[in-house]
Design a protein around this motif. Structure first.
Motif, PDB file in Angstrom:
ATOM      1  N   LEU A 159       3.323 -37.215 -24.240  1.00  0.00           N
ATOM      2  CA  LEU A 159       2.036 -36.615 -23.886  1.00  0.00           C
ATOM      3  C   LEU A 159       1.592 -37.042 -22.493  1.00  0.00           C
ATOM      4  CD1 LEU A 159       0.038 -36.898 -27.239  1.00  0.00           C
ATOM      5  CD2 LEU A 159       0.831 -34.801 -26.151  1.00  0.00           C
ATOM      6  N   LEU A 160       1.737 -38.321 -22.184  1.00  0.00           N
ATOM      7  CA  LEU A 160       1.322 -38.828 -20.874  1.00  0.00           C
ATOM      8  C   LEU A 160       2.163 -38.207 -19.767  1.00  0.00           C
ATOM      9  CD1 LEU A 160      -0.305 -40.764 -19.090  1.00  0.00           C
ATOM     10  CD2 LEU A 160       1.419 -42.523 -19.574  1.00  0.00           C
ATOM     11  N   ILE A 161       3.479 -38.214 -19.940  1.00  0.00           N
ATOM     12  CA  ILE A 161       4.361 -37.675 -18.909  1.00  0.00           C
ATOM     13  C   ILE A 161       4.125 -36.179 -18.719  1.00  0.00           C
ATOM     14  CG2 ILE A 161       6.780 -37.174 -18.372  1.00  0.00           C
ATOM     15  CD1 ILE A 161       7.514 -39.829 -19.692  1.00  0.00           C
ATOM     16  N   ALA A 162       4.022 -35.430 -19.825  1.00  0.00           N
ATOM     17  CA  ALA A 162       3.840 -33.979 -19.720  1.00  0.00           C
ATOM     18  C   ALA A 162       2.486 -33.637 -19.109  1.00  0.00           C
ATOM     19  CB  ALA A 162       3.975 -33.334 -21.096  1.00  0.00           C
ATOM     20  N   ALA A 163       1.430 -34.376 -19.472  1.00  0.00           N
ATOM     21  CA  ALA A 163       0.094 -34.090 -18.935  1.00  0.00           C
ATOM     22  C   ALA A 163       0.027 -34.388 -17.442  1.00  0.00           C
ATOM     23  CB  ALA A 163      -0.956 -34.901 -19.691  1.00  0.00           C
ATOM     24  N   VAL A 164       0.525 -35.563 -17.034  1.00  0.00           N
ATOM     25  CA  VAL A 164       0.502 -35.925 -15.610  1.00  0.00           C
ATOM     26  C   VAL A 164       1.362 -34.958 -14.804  1.00  0.00           C
ATOM     27  CG1 VAL A 164       1.117 -37.706 -13.936  1.00  0.00           C
ATOM     28  CG2 VAL A 164      -0.004 -38.350 -16.078  1.00  0.00           C
ATOM     29  N   TYR A 165       2.525 -34.608 -15.339  1.00  0.00           N
ATOM     30  CA  TYR A 165       3.408 -33.684 -14.632  1.00  0.00           C
ATOM     31  C   TYR A 165       2.759 -32.311 -14.483  1.00  0.00           C
ATOM     32  CZ  TYR A 165       7.252 -30.518 -13.686  1.00  0.00           C
ATOM     33  OH  TYR A 165       8.039 -29.529 -13.131  1.00  0.00           O
ATOM     34  N   THR A 166       2.110 -31.825 -15.540  1.00  0.00           N
ATOM     35  CA  THR A 166       1.480 -30.499 -15.480  1.00  0.00           C
ATOM     36  C   THR A 166       0.412 -30.451 -14.401  1.00  0.00           C
ATOM     37  OG1 THR A 166       1.915 -30.140 -17.836  1.00  0.00           O
ATOM     38  CG2 THR A 166       0.223 -28.773 -16.804  1.00  0.00           C
ATOM     39  N   VAL A 167      -0.410 -31.492 -14.318  1.00  0.00           N
ATOM     40  CA  VAL A 167      -1.479 -31.526 -13.314  1.00  0.00           C
ATOM     41  C   VAL A 167      -0.899 -31.627 -11.904  1.00  0.00           C
ATOM     42  CG1 VAL A 167      -3.458 -32.836 -12.464  1.00  0.00           C
ATOM     43  CG2 VAL A 167      -3.159 -32.489 -14.924  1.00  0.00           C
ATOM     44  N   CYS A 168       0.009 -32.584 -11.702  1.00  0.00           N
ATOM     45  CA  CYS A 168       0.553 -32.814 -10.352  1.00  0.00           C
ATOM     46  C   CYS A 168       1.421 -31.645  -9.893  1.00  0.00           C
ATOM     47  CB  CYS A 168       1.351 -34.113 -10.339  1.00  0.00           C
ATOM     48  SG  CYS A 168       0.371 -35.591 -10.652  1.00  0.00           S
ATOM     49  N   ALA A 169       2.326 -31.184 -10.761  1.00  0.00           N
ATOM     50  CA  ALA A 169       3.179 -30.056 -10.379  1.00  0.00           C
ATOM     51  C   ALA A 169       2.368 -28.784 -10.216  1.00  0.00           C
ATOM     52  CB  ALA A 169       4.281 -29.851 -11.430  1.00  0.00           C
ATOM     53  N   GLY A 170       1.329 -28.604 -11.036  1.00  0.00           N
ATOM     54  CA  GLY A 170       0.469 -27.436 -10.881  1.00  0.00           C
ATOM     55  C   GLY A 170      -0.222 -27.424  -9.526  1.00  0.00           C
ATOM     56  N   LEU A 171      -0.680 -28.592  -9.074  1.00  0.00           N
ATOM     57  CA  LEU A 171      -1.328 -28.682  -7.762  1.00  0.00           C
ATOM     58  C   LEU A 171      -0.336 -28.385  -6.648  1.00  0.00           C
ATOM     59  CD1 LEU A 171      -3.813 -29.395  -6.080  1.00  0.00           C
ATOM     60  CD2 LEU A 171      -3.088 -31.801  -6.178  1.00  0.00           C
ATOM     61  N   VAL A 172       0.867 -28.964  -6.734  1.00  0.00           N
ATOM     62  CA  VAL A 172       1.880 -28.745  -5.693  1.00  0.00           C
ATOM     63  C   VAL A 172       2.294 -27.273  -5.646  1.00  0.00           C
ATOM     64  CG1 VAL A 172       4.248 -29.273  -5.002  1.00  0.00           C
ATOM     65  CG2 VAL A 172       2.727 -31.111  -5.752  1.00  0.00           C
ATOM     66  N   CYS A 173       2.576 -26.682  -6.793  1.00  0.00           N
ATOM     67  CA  CYS A 173       3.017 -25.286  -6.837  1.00  0.00           C
ATOM     68  C   CYS A 173       1.926 -24.335  -6.362  1.00  0.00           C
ATOM     69  CB  CYS A 173       3.447 -24.917  -8.263  1.00  0.00           C
ATOM     70  SG  CYS A 173       4.945 -25.767  -8.826  1.00  0.00           S
ATOM     71  N   THR A 174       0.675 -24.640  -6.719  1.00  0.00           N
ATOM     72  CA  THR A 174      -0.435 -23.776  -6.314  1.00  0.00           C
ATOM     73  C   THR A 174      -0.654 -23.832  -4.808  1.00  0.00           C
ATOM     74  OG1 THR A 174      -1.492 -24.133  -8.460  1.00  0.00           O
ATOM     75  CG2 THR A 174      -2.857 -23.234  -6.704  1.00  0.00           C
ATOM     76  N   LEU A 175      -0.649 -25.036  -4.231  1.00  0.00           N
ATOM     77  CA  LEU A 175      -0.822 -25.169  -2.784  1.00  0.00           C
ATOM     78  C   LEU A 175       0.334 -24.526  -2.027  1.00  0.00           C
ATOM     79  CD1 LEU A 175      -2.153 -28.839  -2.551  1.00  0.00           C
ATOM     80  CD2 LEU A 175      -3.429 -26.757  -2.030  1.00  0.00           C
ATOM     81  N   ALA A 176       1.564 -24.737  -2.514  1.00  0.00           N
ATOM     82  CA  ALA A 176       2.720 -24.142  -1.841  1.00  0.00           C
ATOM     83  C   ALA A 176       2.688 -22.621  -1.960  1.00  0.00           C
ATOM     84  CB  ALA A 176       4.013 -24.697  -2.446  1.00  0.00           C
ATOM     85  N   GLY A 177       2.342 -22.108  -3.143  1.00  0.00           N
ATOM     86  CA  GLY A 177       2.242 -20.663  -3.310  1.00  0.00           C
ATOM     87  C   GLY A 177       1.180 -20.059  -2.417  1.00  0.00           C
ATOM     88  N   TYR A 178       0.062 -20.755  -2.250  1.00  0.00           N
ATOM     89  CA  TYR A 178      -1.011 -20.284  -1.372  1.00  0.00           C
ATOM     90  C   TYR A 178      -0.543 -20.249   0.081  1.00  0.00           C
ATOM     91  CZ  TYR A 178      -5.510 -20.330   1.087  1.00  0.00           C
ATOM     92  OH  TYR A 178      -6.562 -20.055   1.927  1.00  0.00           O
ATOM     93  N   ALA A 179       0.176 -21.295   0.489  1.00  0.00           N
ATOM     94  CA  ALA A 179       0.665 -21.339   1.869  1.00  0.00           C
ATOM     95  C   ALA A 179       1.648 -20.206   2.139  1.00  0.00           C
ATOM     96  CB  ALA A 179       1.316 -22.688   2.144  1.00  0.00           C
ATOM     97  N   PHE A 180       2.567 -19.952   1.222  1.00  0.00           N
ATOM     98  CA  PHE A 180       3.548 -18.883   1.422  1.00  0.00           C
ATOM     99  C   PHE A 180       2.908 -17.502   1.363  1.00  0.00           C
ATOM    100  CE2 PHE A 180       6.900 -22.024   0.143  1.00  0.00           C
ATOM    101  CZ  PHE A 180       7.694 -21.874   1.275  1.00  0.00           C
ATOM    102  N   ALA A 181       1.832 -17.350   0.586  1.00  0.00           N
ATOM    103  CA  ALA A 181       1.227 -16.036   0.402  1.00  0.00           C
ATOM    104  C   ALA A 181       0.244 -15.674   1.513  1.00  0.00           C
ATOM    105  CB  ALA A 181       0.520 -15.963  -0.953  1.00  0.00           C
ATOM    106  N   LYS A 182      -0.498 -16.660   2.030  1.00  0.00           N
ATOM    107  CA  LYS A 182      -1.623 -16.338   2.910  1.00  0.00           C
ATOM    108  C   LYS A 182      -1.516 -16.917   4.312  1.00  0.00           C
ATOM    109  CE  LYS A 182      -3.649 -13.837  -0.083  1.00  0.00           C
ATOM    110  NZ  LYS A 182      -3.685 -12.373   0.142  1.00  0.00           N
ATOM    111  N   TYR A 183      -0.488 -17.651   4.621  1.00  0.00           N
ATOM    112  CA  TYR A 183      -0.323 -18.178   5.972  1.00  0.00           C
ATOM    113  C   TYR A 183       0.954 -17.606   6.580  1.00  0.00           C
ATOM    114  CZ  TYR A 183      -4.086 -21.537   5.283  1.00  0.00           C
ATOM    115  OH  TYR A 183      -5.314 -22.113   5.068  1.00  0.00           O
ATOM    116  N   ARG A 184       0.967 -17.504   7.864  1.00  0.00           N
ATOM    117  CA  ARG A 184       2.138 -17.023   8.590  1.00  0.00           C
ATOM    118  C   ARG A 184       2.605 -18.124   9.536  1.00  0.00           C
ATOM    119  NH1 ARG A 184       1.551 -14.428   4.990  1.00  0.00           N
ATOM    120  NH2 ARG A 184       1.161 -12.189   4.769  1.00  0.00           N
TER     121      ARG A 184
END
Length: 280
Positions: free
Chosen positions: A80-105
């Motif tokens: 539970l601890l590993i999955a919860a921490v991973y979901t939050v941290c990986a979600g933040l990384v993936c969201t920021l990276a997806g935003y950069a690829f989608a809206k920045y040139r």
């Protein structure tokens, strides 16, 4: 028109559709029913003839065996601890990276995104040896960060968020900037609220990915006290004697958090699918 369409459907087609749905539902639910039933029986009962079809009375014994053999309560907390921490941290990384690829040139954007997408076709087993060597050099073996860190920038997660954010109008972001919002504030207050369905889908995927991961935790976790559920259940399989009742009980318990995560986020997930399917 609707009445005519409804009348044009023959009873035979309705029966065939209903029968098909019933068969499909049975194919999906029967293994889960057998898992629950088998988790309440001993190994001898499971392999008996005929096999049991109703719940038995060995659930408490199986749970006690799990706790005694692998400290199953601690194992569940580890997962539970590993999955919860991973979901939050990986979600933040993936969201920021997806935003950069989608809206920045920026220079080399398409090339970098293409290289990143190669991670979708390269088997994870190819990177096991270099990742293990890297964890050993950093002295991270047998630590939670060794399980969490290597897959934070998950290619599928970045691809999912990039595709979702690409549909967000640029005018919406420009209006936030005109109102005096900084880039990070635009990301938090303008970009993230419409992305709730995509974030829910991402959270479900990330949690299940980490919760079910077996190979990498098996390699880097050496102490049984830090095992995750898949690794702990695999350790119960012996050469001459295997307690299948305990293994199936642990498997049934492991399915509960996955179901709860999906039930908690399905409203946002389903509403996002419906919103994308209906034109105003």
């Amino acid at each position: 028109m609707r009445q005519a369409m409804g009348q044009s459907r023959s009873p035979g087609k309705s029966i065939m559709l209903t029968s098909g749905f019933a068969v499909a539902l049975a194919v999906v639910l029967i293994p889960f029913y057998w898992l629950v039933v088998a988790s309440t029986h001993s190994t001898a009962d499971i392999f008996g003839s005929p096999p049991p079809l109703l719940p038995g009375g060995h659930l408490g014994e199986n749970l006690a065996s799990l706790q005694e053999t692998v400290s199953f309560g601690q194992v569940v907390l580890n997962s539970l601890l590993i999955a919860a921490v991973y979901t939050v941290c990986a979600g933040l990384v993936c969201t920021l990276a997806g935003y950069a690829f989608a809206k920045y040139r920026f220079k080399g954007q398409n090339w970098l995104f293409g290289v990143l997408m190669l991670g979708l076709v390269i088997p994870n087993q190819v990177t096991l040896v270099p990742l293990f060597q890297l964890m050993a050099d950093w002295q991270w073996l047998n630590t939670y960060q060794a399980v969490i860190m290597p897959n934070l920038a998950l290619p599928f997660g970045i691809f999912l968020m990039r595709q979702s954010m690409a549909a967000l109008p640029d005018e919406l972001l420009d209006s936030g900037r005109m109102d005096g919002c900084g880039e990070f504030k635009v990301f938090l207050r303008v970009v993230l609220p419409p992305m709730k369905p995509a974030l829910a889908a991402l959270a479900i995927f990330l949690f299940l990915f980490q919760w079910n991961d077996f190979i990498w935790p098996l390699i880097v976790l050496r102490d049984s006290g830090s095992y995750t559920i898949p690794v702990a259940l695999a350790s119960l399989q012996g050469v001459d004697d295997t307690d299948y009742g305990a293994i199936l009980t642990g498997t049934a318990v492991a399915a509960i958090p996955m179901a709860l995560v999906f039930l908690a986020l399905q409203r946002h997930f389903v509403s996002g699918l419906l919103a994308g399917a209906v034109k105003e």
